[in-house]
Design a protein around this motif. Structure first.
Motif, PDB file in Angstrom:
ATOM      1  N   ILE A   1       1.230  -1.503  -5.649  1.00  0.00           N
ATOM      2  CA  ILE A   1       1.113  -2.162  -4.281  1.00  0.00           C
ATOM      3  C   ILE A   1      -0.330  -1.868  -3.645  1.00  0.00           C
ATOM      4  O   ILE A   1      -0.976  -2.321  -2.731  1.00  0.00           O
TER       5      ILE A   1
ATOM      6  N   VAL B   1      -0.216  -0.209   3.987  1.00  0.00           N
ATOM      7  CA  VAL B   1       0.693  -0.850   3.485  1.00  0.00           C
ATOM      8  C   VAL B   1       1.889  -0.284   3.259  1.00  0.00           C
ATOM      9  O   VAL B   1       3.025  -0.585   3.255  1.00  0.00           O
TER      10      VAL B   1
ATOM     11  N   ALA C   1      -6.035  -0.585   3.843  1.00  0.00           N
ATOM     12  CA  ALA C   1      -5.158  -0.871   2.796  1.00  0.00           C
ATOM     13  C   ALA C   1      -4.089   0.203   2.583  1.00  0.00           C
ATOM     14  O   ALA C   1      -2.922  -0.028   2.333  1.00  0.00           O
TER      15      ALA C   1
ATOM     16  N   LEU D   1      -6.774  -7.245  -2.025  1.00  0.00           N
ATOM     17  CA  LEU D   1      -6.736  -8.109  -1.020  1.00  0.00           C
ATOM     18  C   LEU D   1      -7.781  -8.080  -0.034  1.00  0.00           C
ATOM     19  O   LEU D   1      -8.416  -9.056   0.486  1.00  0.00           O
ATOM     20  N   GLN D   2      -8.038  -6.604   0.324  1.00  0.00           N
ATOM     21  CA  GLN D   2      -9.013  -6.375   1.486  1.00  0.00           C
ATOM     22  C   GLN D   2     -10.404  -6.537   0.934  1.00  0.00           C
ATOM     23  O   GLN D   2     -11.303  -6.878   1.550  1.00  0.00           O
TER      24      GLN D   2
ATOM     25  N   GLU E   1      -3.298  -4.238  -2.723  1.00  0.00           N
ATOM     26  CA  GLU E   1      -3.853  -4.391  -1.242  1.00  0.00           C
ATOM     27  C   GLU E   1      -5.395  -4.031  -1.001  1.00  0.00           C
ATOM     28  O   GLU E   1      -5.913  -4.590  -0.394  1.00  0.00           O
TER      29      GLU E   1
ATOM     30  N   THR F   1       5.310  -1.421   4.811  1.00  0.00           N
ATOM     31  CA  THR F   1       6.386  -1.561   3.963  1.00  0.00           C
ATOM     32  C   THR F   1       7.857  -1.233   4.420  1.00  0.00           C
ATOM     33  O   THR F   1       8.848  -1.627   4.478  1.00  0.00           O
TER      34      THR F   1
END
Length: 493
Positions: free
Chosen positions: A55, A397, A394, A62-63, A59, A401
């Protein structure tokens, strides 16, 4: 939350263990395969925290995408991520809150194992954590660095509930004994790798018998040979015979006559574990063993759990050897998931032996890292600061979650956590039981420092490696009909 996974063989898995999910999926994309390889390395190195690697790497990518879309070059993003990763390691060492000083203390070890168990089997940590702690400590050698996770075995027996699980000091096999003797005290054990039967020739001979006396003498010769062998084994004091192959009727008759218990174990791996637990030497020849080849244990007994007969080689007097946790559950899926949970807890104990430091769990350490890295980004010159601040973002996360799984508002929870950490409460995390925020020390949720450090390192490395790639080139066979294979050419004379 659990995931329901159906693999290529249509086998159903219900689990939250990331290592199992990734292993059963067919990952095709090359970048995704690299993340899977990073999670597998985490599993090999620490044995826990594979979910965090996946994860966090996802992340970070994604960033990084948002940074590249705003105009930053990938090389600047890579430089910022590397700086943030190095700074994160330095900060992580400052966030250590506890240390396990005595790895031989069952109560202390139990406290630290509960976090790993509750993440997989929430609600059963009070039952499983003491079992795993006792199993690990009772086989822990004096040189603790030589602790081997393979010495903790799990025997899964369907039926009853997890609360009926128990610990056995020794080896357990899901087999009944072959004869009528079901219990032996002060057992002396001999292990034969091959079966116990009359030796047969490699070829098919023909024996011609003309009279009934010759037939009787022929059978008596075989019986006499087998009786002499069994008598020689019994003469050494052996009272338990373990066979890795079939046991003949004649051999069974004489073993019963000499009051010896006989157990058949077909798996060569189980035979090795039994030899390790009892100190026996596996023999390929049939005959009387020497004193050095005979194994010992306190009791060998047959017990029944839920209609399943098991043979227990219990060895309470020894300080080393093997520990077996007998796990009970109502379904096969729960049994498999509890086994994975126990495996993670054993690996956490191995990590404690290597590095006994702990950091706050419940998302507290990740948020404190994010807060400090964000401040570090503000003070950094150049374009790297944007990548550093995105690295910090990041890390959010993990608490985000946890808040989602607890049914909390993620935006509100993250802002409240930041407020608490700015006020100096660095151990405040997400409480999923009472739904809110609470000190991780009060909740007794502590994560192994080794797990966090390796997860950060591997997630950062794999994200940076993927960002260095600007093009994927794959060699694939072209479409259309296949070219027929050419045969050998004709050579002119």
């Amino acid at each position: 939350m659990n995931k329901m996974v159906i693999n290529r063989n249509d086998k159903l898995f219900v689990t939250s263990d990331a290592a199992t999910i990734v292993k059963e999926l067919e990952v095709v994309h090359p970048a995704a395969k690299m993340i899977v390889m990073a999670s597998e390395m985490q599993e090999q190195e620490v044995g826990d925290g594979t979910n965090l690697v996946i994860i966090l790497a996802g992340e970070l990518l994604l960033q990084a995408e948002s940074l590249i879309r705003t105009g930053l070059h990938p090389s600047e993003v890579i430089s910022g991520f590397n700086k943030a990763g190095q700074k994160a390691f330095e900060i992580l060492e400052e966030l250590v809150i506890e240390k396990c000083d005595d790895v031989f203390d069952v109560d202390a070890v139990t406290k630290y194992l509960k976090t790993a168990i509750s993440s997989k089997q929430f609600g059963w940590e009070e039952i499983l954590a003491p079992l795993v702690a006792q199993a690990c400590i009772q086989i822990l050698p004096k040189s603790t660095k030589q602790f081997n996770v393979d010495n903790i075995r799990v025997a899964k027996i369907l039926g009853s509930g997890v609360s009926d699980s128990k610990l056995v000091k020794g080896f357990v096999t899901a087999h009944d004994s072959e004869g009528t003797i079901k219990h032996i005290k002060n057992a002396k054990i001999v292990v034969f790798v091959a079966g116990i039967d009359v030796a047969k020739p490699e070829t098919k001979p023909t024996v011609t018998l003309t009279t009934s006396k010759e037939l009787l003498d022929y059978n008596k010769g075989e019986e006499k040979q087998m009786e002499d062998m069994i008598k020689a084994v019994a003469g050494t004091g052996v009272n338990v015979v373990v066979s890795g192959g079939p046991i003949g009727d004649i051999a069974m008759h004489f073993i019963e006559r000499y009051k010896m218990m006989v157990v058949k174990i077909g798996s060569k791996f189980d035979l090795r574990r039994l030899c390790k637990a009892t100190g026996a030497t596996p023999l390929v020849r049939l005959g009387a063993p020497t004193a050095e080849e005979v194994g010992n244990c306190d009791t060998v007994s047959v017990d029944e759990f839920g209609g399943t007969k098991i043979c227990i080689f219990s060895n309470d007097s020894e300080t080393r050897g093997l520990s077996t946790i007998i796990v009970r559950a109502s379904t096969q899926n729960i049994l498999d998931d509890v086994e994975r949970c126990v495996d993670d807890a054993v690996n956490v104990f191995k990590g404690i032996v290597r590095d006994p430091r702990f950091v706050a769990g419940a998302g507290a350490v990740e948020l404190e890292l994010a807060r400090r890295l964000s401040n570090f980004g503000d003070s950094s010159p150049g374009l790297d600061q944007y990548a550093i601040k995105k690295y910090a973002e990041a890390l959010e996360v993990v608490p985000r979650t946890l808040a989602e799984n607890a049914g909390l508002s993620t935006i509100e929870t993250i802002s409240q956590l930041y407020a608490a950490h700015h006020a100096g409460k660095h151990d405040v995390g997400v409480d999923v039981e009472e739904i809110g925020l609470r000190s991780a020390i009060e909740m007794k949720i502590m994560d192994l420092y080794l797990t966090k450090s390796w997860a950060l390192r591997l997630a950062t490395d794999v994200a940076v490696t993927i960002l260095r790639v600007d093009q994927i080139i794959m060699a694939k066979p072209s479409g259309g009909p296949k070219v027929p294979k050419q045969g050998p050419r004709d050579v002119d004379a």
